[in-house]
Design a protein around this motif. Structure first.
Motif, short mmCIF file in Angstrom:
data_model
loop_
_atom_site.label_atom_id
_atom_site.label_comp_id
_atom_site.label_asym_id
_atom_site.label_seq_id
_atom_site.Cartn_x
_atom_site.Cartn_y
_atom_site.Cartn_z
N ARG A 130 -41.39 36.43 34.88
CA ARG A 130 -42.83 36.36 34.66
C ARG A 130 -43.14 35.70 33.32
O ARG A 130 -44.12 34.95 33.20
CB ARG A 130 -43.44 37.76 34.72
N GLY A 131 -42.30 35.95 32.30
CA GLY A 131 -42.49 35.30 31.01
C GLY A 131 -42.44 33.79 31.11
O GLY A 131 -43.25 33.08 30.50
N SER A 132 -41.51 33.30 31.92
CA SER A 132 -41.43 31.84 32.13
C SER A 132 -42.67 31.34 32.84
O SER A 132 -43.21 30.27 32.50
CB SER A 132 -40.18 31.51 32.95
N ALA A 189 -43.51 44.62 38.97
CA ALA A 189 -43.20 45.10 37.61
C ALA A 189 -43.32 44.01 36.57
O ALA A 189 -43.63 44.28 35.41
CB ALA A 189 -41.80 45.71 37.60
N GLY A 190 -43.07 42.76 36.97
CA GLY A 190 -43.18 41.67 36.00
C GLY A 190 -44.56 41.50 35.43
O GLY A 190 -44.73 41.04 34.29
N HIS A 191 -45.58 41.90 36.20
CA HIS A 191 -46.96 41.75 35.72
C HIS A 191 -47.31 42.75 34.62
O HIS A 191 -48.38 42.64 34.01
CB HIS A 191 -47.93 41.90 36.89
N LEU A 192 -46.42 43.71 34.35
CA LEU A 192 -46.66 44.58 33.20
C LEU A 192 -46.63 43.78 31.91
O LEU A 192 -47.25 44.17 30.92
CB LEU A 192 -45.61 45.70 33.16
N LEU A 193 -45.90 42.67 31.90
CA LEU A 193 -45.89 41.79 30.73
C LEU A 193 -47.29 41.23 30.49
O LEU A 193 -47.77 41.22 29.35
CB LEU A 193 -44.88 40.66 30.93
N ASP A 194 -47.95 40.78 31.55
CA ASP A 194 -49.33 40.28 31.42
C ASP A 194 -50.22 41.33 30.78
O ASP A 194 -51.00 41.05 29.86
CB ASP A 194 -49.91 39.93 32.79
N ARG A 195 -50.10 42.56 31.30
CA ARG A 195 -50.98 43.63 30.83
C ARG A 195 -50.68 44.00 29.39
O ARG A 195 -51.58 44.29 28.60
CB ARG A 195 -50.86 44.83 31.76
N GLY A 196 -49.39 44.00 29.03
CA GLY A 196 -49.02 44.31 27.65
C GLY A 196 -49.57 43.28 26.68
O GLY A 196 -50.09 43.62 25.60
N PRO A 216 -42.21 29.28 25.95
CA PRO A 216 -41.27 28.16 25.90
C PRO A 216 -39.80 28.58 25.98
O PRO A 216 -38.96 27.84 26.49
CB PRO A 216 -41.57 27.50 24.55
N ARG A 217 -39.52 29.76 25.48
CA ARG A 217 -38.13 30.24 25.48
C ARG A 217 -38.10 31.71 25.88
O ARG A 217 -38.81 32.54 25.32
CB ARG A 217 -37.52 30.06 24.09
N VAL A 218 -37.28 32.03 26.87
CA VAL A 218 -37.10 33.40 27.34
C VAL A 218 -35.62 33.73 27.25
O VAL A 218 -34.78 33.02 27.82
CB VAL A 218 -37.60 33.59 28.78
#
Length: 365
Positions: A171-173, A137-144, A178-180
């Motif tokens: 995944r953002g990190s 599910a974290g890779h949805l950030l990549d796709r977005g 730089p900041r999550v």
């Protein structure tokens, strides 16, 4: 411990009675999602309801006239259920959580409906064993970010600290934000050493401005008004129902992610290849089920499984504190251990009448 399996299979003659109905719920508002869910449950009492972030589907052993936009019957319905359980219709291909959701939807049901579900789930598990799924599910950030054409710079704010929120924040990190920051109603407990920078959800607007907001709130959260959130260059809505109601800036939804994937031939081909392979597995298991049910050993397996299902339902009522999956695994393992040796001997016995006499000991009078 080595557990010998006697490989219980459903009575395949009942698979043709399975019916399924489906609704697309991608990026619905909370009120719309509630309406679809209530209508589905009201018209499908006693059936299994499978709900995910893209779909709501109902499965039963009788046809209905609910007016659902999609419907399947017989072995097509079994294959559809197997596809759902394998994560082939999830926005994250091969999503791990969905097979548990499918199993839970059928946990209290028995008879042909449970038999069809067992075959579909077993087929889905086989596909998962032989297939490598690299996404979560974290890779949805990549796709977005890719759909929006945005780089992972500045501050990422993740709404929600559940399983999806945790994966998206991590995944953002990894992507290099730089900041999550995680915003949720309760501070994350630090499971597995995960302790993100945190703000209370209702105070997130005090951040002033961030670069990207990812909505990962659960089904009970509903929509968060824009004035309760900080300004952002991009919002990625991964919530079900959707998290951003009156957002006027750049917005990417699950629907956008699915549309983007549909535009890529490689992604379409990958899903189709997996569906074709799963169809082969379902067909093979159905044929094996039919062959087994014609023999004394197959009949024994069927009768013993009926007893197990009956006792399993009673145990779930008596011990609601025990997870249904735990009871299922324990009872299945125990039965397999007890009946492995008798089933092997019956299979090699020359006297078919002896086998049927043993079956009669377990059959309902």
């Amino acid at each position: 411990m080595l557990i010998h399996s006697i490989n219980f299979m459903p009575d395949s003659s009942n698979l043709g009675t399975l019916h399924g109905c489906g609704w697309d719920t991608v990026s619905l508002a909370a009120s719309e999602m509630k309406r679809v869910d209530e209508a589905a449950r009201a018209t499908h009492v006693g059936r299994a309801i499978v709900s995910s972030c893209q779909r709501l589907e109902a499965f039963g052993v009788e046809a209905c006239d609910c007016g659902a936009p999609e419907a399947w019957m017989g072995e097509d319905a079994v294959l559809r259920l197997a596809e759902v359980a394998a994560g082939l219709h999830s926005v994250v291909l091969g999503e791990e959580q969905i097979i548990g959701q499918v199993r839970a939807a059928f946990a209290e049901l028995g008879g042909p409906l449970r038999g069809a579900a067992d075959l579909a789930i077993a087929a889905a598990r086989q596909l998962r064993r032989e297939t490598r799924f690299d996404s979560h599910a974290g890779h949805l950030l990549d796709r977005g970010l890719q759909v929006a054409g945005v780089s992972p710079t500045g501050t990422l704010l993740v709404l929600g600290a559940g399983a999806m929120g945790r994966l998206v924040a991590q995944r953002g990190s990894e992507l290099g934000f730089p900041r999550v920051i995680v915003a949720s109603r309760a501070e994350p407990g630090g499971a597995n050493g995960w302790r993100p920078e945190w703000v209370p959800l209702m105070q997130s607007a005090s951040l002033g401005r961030v670069d990207v907001i990812a909505g990962c709130l659960g089904s009970g959260a509903g929509e968060i008004p824009a004035h309760e959130l900080p300004a952002a260059s991009l919002a990625i809505d991964l919530g079900t129902p959707r998290n951003f109601g009156d957002w006027t800036g750049a917005l990417v939804t699950i629907g956008d992610l699915l549309e983007d994937e549909e535009s890529r031939p490689h992604a379409r081909r990958r899903r189709q290849e997996l569906r074709s392979r799963l169809a082969e597995i379902v067909s093979q298991r159905t044929l094996a089920s039919r062959s087994a049910s014609d023999s004394a050993v197959g009949a024994l397996r069927f009768e013993v499984e009926k007893v197990r299902q009956r006792e399993l339902a009673r145990m779930r009522r008596l011990h609601p504190e025990v997870a249904p999956d735990t009871l299922d695994v324990l009872t299945r393992s125990l039965v397999e251990q007890i009946f492995h040796r008798p089933s092997v001997r019956l299979r090699h016995a020359a006297d078919e009448s002896l086998g049927m006499e043993v079956v009669a000991l377990f059959a309902d009078s």
